[in-house]
Design a protein around this motif. Structure first.
Motif, short mmCIF file in Angstrom:
data_model
loop_
_atom_site.label_atom_id
_atom_site.label_comp_id
_atom_site.label_asym_id
_atom_site.label_seq_id
_atom_site.Cartn_x
_atom_site.Cartn_y
_atom_site.Cartn_z
N GLU A 1 0.83 -1.20 0.00
CA GLU A 1 0.00 0.00 0.00
C GLU A 1 0.86 1.25 0.00
OE1 GLU A 1 -0.46 -2.58 1.97
OE2 GLU A 1 -2.34 -3.36 1.14
N VAL A 2 1.94 1.23 0.79
CA VAL A 2 2.82 2.39 0.85
C VAL A 2 3.57 2.54 -0.47
CG1 VAL A 2 4.83 3.39 2.00
CG2 VAL A 2 3.05 2.28 3.34
N TRP B 1 -0.99 4.29 -1.69
CA TRP B 1 -2.41 4.08 -1.39
C TRP B 1 -3.28 4.40 -2.61
CZ3 TRP B 1 0.84 5.95 2.50
CH2 TRP B 1 0.95 5.14 3.62
N MET B 2 -2.76 4.20 -3.79
CA MET B 2 -3.52 4.43 -5.02
C MET B 2 -4.55 3.31 -5.22
SD MET B 2 -2.75 7.15 -6.72
CE MET B 2 -1.47 8.28 -7.29
N PRO B 3 -5.69 3.61 -5.89
CA PRO B 3 -6.76 2.60 -6.04
C PRO B 3 -6.52 1.67 -7.22
CG PRO B 3 -7.46 4.66 -7.01
CD PRO B 3 -6.09 4.92 -6.41
N THR B 4 -5.32 1.14 -7.36
CA THR B 4 -5.02 0.26 -8.48
C THR B 4 -3.76 -0.53 -8.19
OG1 THR B 4 -4.77 0.20 -10.89
CG2 THR B 4 -3.58 1.92 -9.73
N GLU B 5 -3.36 -1.33 -9.16
CA GLU B 5 -2.12 -2.10 -9.07
C GLU B 5 -1.19 -1.68 -10.20
OE1 GLU B 5 -1.53 -4.07 -6.60
OE2 GLU B 5 -3.57 -4.01 -5.75
N ARG B 6 0.08 -1.94 -10.02
CA ARG B 6 1.05 -1.63 -11.07
C ARG B 6 0.75 -2.49 -12.30
NH1 ARG B 6 5.23 1.46 -9.12
NH2 ARG B 6 6.47 1.02 -10.98
N GLY B 7 0.97 -1.90 -13.47
CA GLY B 7 0.79 -2.66 -14.70
C GLY B 7 -0.64 -2.73 -15.20
N VAL C 1 -11.84 6.67 -14.48
CA VAL C 1 -11.71 5.27 -14.08
C VAL C 1 -10.60 5.23 -13.03
CG1 VAL C 1 -11.24 2.91 -14.84
CG2 VAL C 1 -12.39 4.51 -16.39
N PRO C 2 -10.93 5.12 -11.75
CA PRO C 2 -9.91 5.20 -10.70
C PRO C 2 -8.73 4.26 -10.92
CG PRO C 2 -12.09 5.29 -9.72
CD PRO C 2 -12.29 5.01 -11.18
N ALA C 3 -8.99 3.04 -11.40
CA ALA C 3 -7.91 2.07 -11.58
C ALA C 3 -6.92 2.49 -12.65
CB ALA C 3 -8.49 0.70 -11.92
#
Length: 290
Positions: free
Chosen positions: A34-35, A39-45, A206-208
């Protein structure tokens, strides 16, 4: 001499504490997923831009944390080292200016602002680069209070197709997301979203995807990215656009190219050929429908 020793000892202690605080802050930046993603609402990639946006965000906060820690450390050090001591009479020696110090606190902030500007501008230019044609072009039209998606013919799409969305209705019960307007995109294909509004100002979010852009009547804005991870992502209007703004929901489905083509074939079979263009736009200020 004893007073000088005590002052030197205090300065050493404060310097040590400040150094440990900075080191601890840097260590904490990598202690959890998360850090690491701020704390963004998505994942890398998720898309071709999410990693770049995430890195800019996290590194900006690290820089701000380091600068803040140093600043507060210096403030506390000054409060302790130069406090008024018991038995002191009169005022300390007054100085009208300190040229080296003034040059320091003028040049350092300017340098910091220029560094932030450079990295922000570099990433923004890369994110908005549309010098090469996209594989898929979709004209996204926001309307009170739903979405229309026009799939334009090109490298991947064989002919113009459209899909008209219907407003969601929030009643307090669970939403059937399958009924929401859904934008289909093929994975690993570059996408140009042409953002237009049929009536008032909306905002495509789109938050993600970590990208949001306003949709202004009479003006076309763009979002360019390549979706790199299959999945279904929630979207919404992020600009207060009227009474049912909260019901202006949609989804984005990133699918394989074969699934994307199957959806295009289904739209064609359903008779959704052609584009839902400006003929369906309206100007509420003039109360006229085109």
């Amino acid at each position: 001499m004893s007073s000088q020793n005590r002052t030197g000892s205090r300065r050493k202690t404060i310097t040590t504490i400040s150094s440990l605080a900075i080191a601890g802050a840097l260590v904490l930046t990598g202690c959890s997923p998360e850090v690491e993603k701020g704390w963004m609402p998505t994942e890398r990639g998720t898309t071709s831009n999410t990693d770049r946006i995430m890195d800019l965000w996290v590194n900006s906060w690290i820089a701000a944390l380091v600068v803040g820690t140093i600043t507060w450390g210096l403030i506390i050090w000054c409060l302790v080292a130069y406090r008024r001591r018991k038995g002191t009479v009169g005022f300390p020696r007054q100085t009208s200016f300190n040229l080296p110090l003034e040059v320091f606190y003028l040049t350092i902030p300017i340098f910091m602002v220029l560094v932030f500007f450079y990295f922000t501008d570099r990433d923004q230019q890369a994110i908005d680069d549309r010098s090469q044609p996209a594989d898929v072009v979709v004209d996204v039209r926001g309307k009170q209070w739903a979405w229309d998606f026009n799939y334009k013919s090109g490298n991947v799409i064989q002919e113009d197709l459209h899909e008209a969305g219907v407003q969601a209705h929030l009643t307090g019960n669970t939403i059937d997301k399958e009924q929401l307007p859904t934008l289909y995109l093929p994975v690993n294909k570059s996408v140009d979203l042409e953002l237009n509004s049929r009536d008032v100002i909306h905002s495509f979010w789109v938050p993600a995807f970590l990208q949001k852009r306003d949709m202004i009547p009479g003006k076309t804005n763009y979002i360019r990215f390549t979706p790199t991870k299959e999945g279904t992502y929630d979207g919404k209007c992020a600009e207060l656009c009227g009474e049912y703004h909260s019901e202006m929901l949609f989804r984005v489905k990133v699918v394989s190219e074969s699934e994307f083509q199957a959806h295009m074939d289904q739209l064609k079979a359903d008779g959704n050929t052609g584009l839902l263009g400006v003929e369906y736009d309206r100007n509420p200020n003039l109360n006229e429908t085109k």
